[in-house]
Design a protein around this motif. Structure first.
Motif, short mmCIF file in Angstrom:
data_model
loop_
_atom_site.label_atom_id
_atom_site.label_comp_id
_atom_site.label_asym_id
_atom_site.label_seq_id
_atom_site.Cartn_x
_atom_site.Cartn_y
_atom_site.Cartn_z
N SER A 93 35.32 -93.21 -56.65
CA SER A 93 36.33 -93.73 -55.74
C SER A 93 36.73 -92.63 -54.76
O SER A 93 36.22 -91.51 -54.81
N GLU A 94 37.67 -92.94 -53.87
CA GLU A 94 38.06 -91.97 -52.85
C GLU A 94 38.80 -90.76 -53.43
O GLU A 94 38.65 -89.66 -52.97
N ALA A 95 39.63 -90.99 -54.44
CA ALA A 95 40.38 -89.90 -55.05
C ALA A 95 40.87 -90.35 -56.41
O ALA A 95 41.24 -91.50 -56.59
N GLY A 96 40.87 -89.43 -57.36
CA GLY A 96 41.35 -89.79 -58.69
C GLY A 96 40.31 -90.51 -59.51
O GLY A 96 39.12 -90.21 -59.45
N VAL A 97 40.77 -91.50 -60.29
CA VAL A 97 39.87 -92.17 -61.24
C VAL A 97 39.47 -93.56 -60.75
O VAL A 97 40.29 -94.31 -60.25
N PRO A 98 38.19 -93.92 -60.89
CA PRO A 98 37.74 -95.26 -60.49
C PRO A 98 38.37 -96.35 -61.35
O PRO A 98 38.65 -96.14 -62.54
N GLY A 99 38.59 -97.50 -60.75
CA GLY A 99 39.04 -98.66 -61.50
C GLY A 99 40.54 -98.80 -61.64
O GLY A 99 41.03 -99.85 -62.06
N GLY A 123 39.17 -86.92 -65.84
CA GLY A 123 39.53 -86.56 -64.48
C GLY A 123 40.97 -86.87 -64.17
O GLY A 123 41.70 -87.42 -65.01
N PRO A 124 41.44 -86.54 -62.95
CA PRO A 124 42.85 -86.66 -62.59
C PRO A 124 43.25 -88.08 -62.17
O PRO A 124 42.49 -88.80 -61.54
N SER A 125 44.47 -88.46 -62.54
CA SER A 125 45.06 -89.72 -62.10
C SER A 125 46.45 -89.42 -61.54
O SER A 125 47.31 -88.91 -62.26
N SER A 126 46.67 -89.74 -60.27
CA SER A 126 47.99 -89.47 -59.68
C SER A 126 49.09 -90.25 -60.39
O SER A 126 50.24 -89.79 -60.46
N ILE A 127 48.75 -91.41 -60.94
CA ILE A 127 49.74 -92.23 -61.65
C ILE A 127 50.24 -91.48 -62.88
O ILE A 127 51.46 -91.34 -63.10
N ILE A 128 49.32 -90.99 -63.70
CA ILE A 128 49.71 -90.27 -64.91
C ILE A 128 50.40 -88.94 -64.56
O ILE A 128 51.40 -88.56 -65.19
N LEU A 129 49.90 -88.23 -63.57
CA LEU A 129 50.52 -86.98 -63.17
C LEU A 129 51.97 -87.20 -62.73
O LEU A 129 52.86 -86.41 -63.05
N ALA A 130 52.21 -88.30 -62.00
CA ALA A 130 53.57 -88.60 -61.55
C ALA A 130 54.50 -88.90 -62.72
O ALA A 130 55.64 -88.44 -62.76
N VAL A 131 54.01 -89.68 -63.69
CA VAL A 131 54.82 -89.97 -64.88
C VAL A 131 55.13 -88.68 -65.63
O VAL A 131 56.27 -88.44 -66.06
N MET A 132 54.13 -87.83 -65.80
CA MET A 132 54.32 -86.56 -66.50
C MET A 132 55.43 -85.73 -65.88
O MET A 132 56.23 -85.12 -66.59
N ALA A 133 55.48 -85.71 -64.55
CA ALA A 133 56.41 -84.83 -63.85
C ALA A 133 57.74 -85.48 -63.52
O ALA A 133 58.63 -84.82 -62.97
N SER A 134 57.92 -86.76 -63.86
CA SER A 134 59.10 -87.49 -63.43
C SER A 134 60.34 -87.24 -64.27
O SER A 134 61.47 -87.30 -63.78
N GLY A 135 60.15 -87.03 -65.58
CA GLY A 135 61.30 -86.95 -66.47
C GLY A 135 61.81 -88.33 -66.87
O GLY A 135 62.79 -88.44 -67.60
#
Length: 237
Positions: A93-99, A123-135
């Motif tokens: 995909s363009e960035a992150g994880v396909p699907g 690989g990286p997922s912006s969705i999971i990274l955002a949850v991790m850093a959100s509190g």
């Protein structure tokens, strides 16, 4: 004849900080073994594989596009056909994880329906990274894609997801087309209850990365971040 395998190949969210030298060895081995790729954009996929240092000449690889313009049905079945003939494929995909928030899900579904093995790579997922850093609540969260574009309908959706976040304790994630981020942020801040928390995660893994969580009331007293044309994840919690 045995079917091929569909590999889901993540790529960096940001080219600027792409860790090419620490790409997982398993991912690199898979890419080196493939000559057929189903991609969202051929040009960026070729650049990704080149920077990743695949061993085969890029000109010898076959690329077929699967994007928002691809119709489910015959077009997707044509993409799957080589796998039915024993040839393996990689989805990029363009960035992150396909699907995930990505048209690659169409070919994954078709492969499952045909009994073709699907293998997701690390690989990286912006969705999971955002949850991790959100509190916010990482035990229960939902990704809701895009909100309606028209302000009245969007306000209704914001209030709906806010109720779910407050009554069920479930963090609510969504995204927007980058050029509309500013308008969405303004409406979120004005529509949400003062005590409702809102996380904004912008340009994750890029040099200008920004992740902040405040109540809507606190956001109203702050200068809102500049996020025009910058990829962002929004979370209500």
């Amino acid at each position: 004849m045995a079917y091929g395998t569909l590999y889901l190949i993540p790529c960096p969210i940001s080219d600027e900080t792409a860790p090419w030298d620490v790409l997982p060895a398993a991912n690199r081995a898979v890419m080196n073994a493939l000559d057929y790729f189903i991609v969202e954009n051929t040009r960026s996929a070729r650049r990704f594989l080149s920077k990743a240092g695949v061993e085969r000449p890029i000109g010898e690889l076959e690329f077929c596009e699967l994007n928002e313009h691809t119709a489910a049905g015959r077009e997707v079945e044509e993409l799957v056909k080589p796998l039915l003939e024993g040839r393996s494929a990689g989805v990029i995909s363009e960035a992150g994880v396909p699907g995930v928030a990505d048209p690659g899900a169409l070919v994954v579904e078709a492969c499952h329906r045909r009994g073709i093995r699907v293998v997701p790579l690390v690989g990286p997922s912006s969705i999971i990274l955002a949850v991790m850093a959100s509190g916010l609540n990482g035990q229960s969260f939902a990704f809701n894609g895009y909100l309606p574009v028209k302000p009245p309908e969007r306000a209704k959706a914001i209030r709906f997801f806010e109720r779910r976040a407050l009554t069920e304790g479930q963090s609510q994630l969504f995204i927007e087309a980058p050029y509309r981020n500013g308008k969405l942020m303004e409406q979120l801040v004005q529509t949400l209850r003062a005590e409702t928390r809102l996380t904004v995660a912008v340009d994750l893994t890029a040099p200008g990365e920004l992740v902040e969580t405040h109540t809507a009331g606190e956001w109203r007293r702050r200068r809102l971040p500049e996020m025009n044309k910058r990829p962002a994840i929004f979370i209500i919690g």
